[in-house]
Motif scaffolding. Structure first.
Motif: not given
Length: 61
Positions: A1-24
């Motif tokens: 299972m691949a793990l992706n890090k949850l990241r702080q984006l600004d004071g009100n939200s966080a984000g998670v990266t999505m693999p480019k292969d999946d987006l492609r």
């Protein structure tokens, strides 16, 4: 299972990266690995640490 890090984006939200292969595979990035256009997703919290992410085709802003 691949793990992706949850990241702080600004004071009100966080984000998670999505693999480019999946987006492609979905046709969301171009041959250079850059997002091809503007895309929106619906994120739904299912509870107990589970979410779904669904690409939304027609968005009126």
């Amino acid at each position: 299972m691949a793990l992706n890090k949850l990241r702080q984006l600004d004071g009100n939200s966080a984000g998670v990266t999505m693999p480019k292969d999946d987006l492609r595979l979905e046709g969301l990035i171009d041959e250079n690995g850059v997002l091809d256009g503007e895309h929106h997703v619906h994120i739904h919290h299912k509870g107990d640490g589970k979410w779904t992410v669904e690409l939304v085709a027609d968005v009126e802003i």
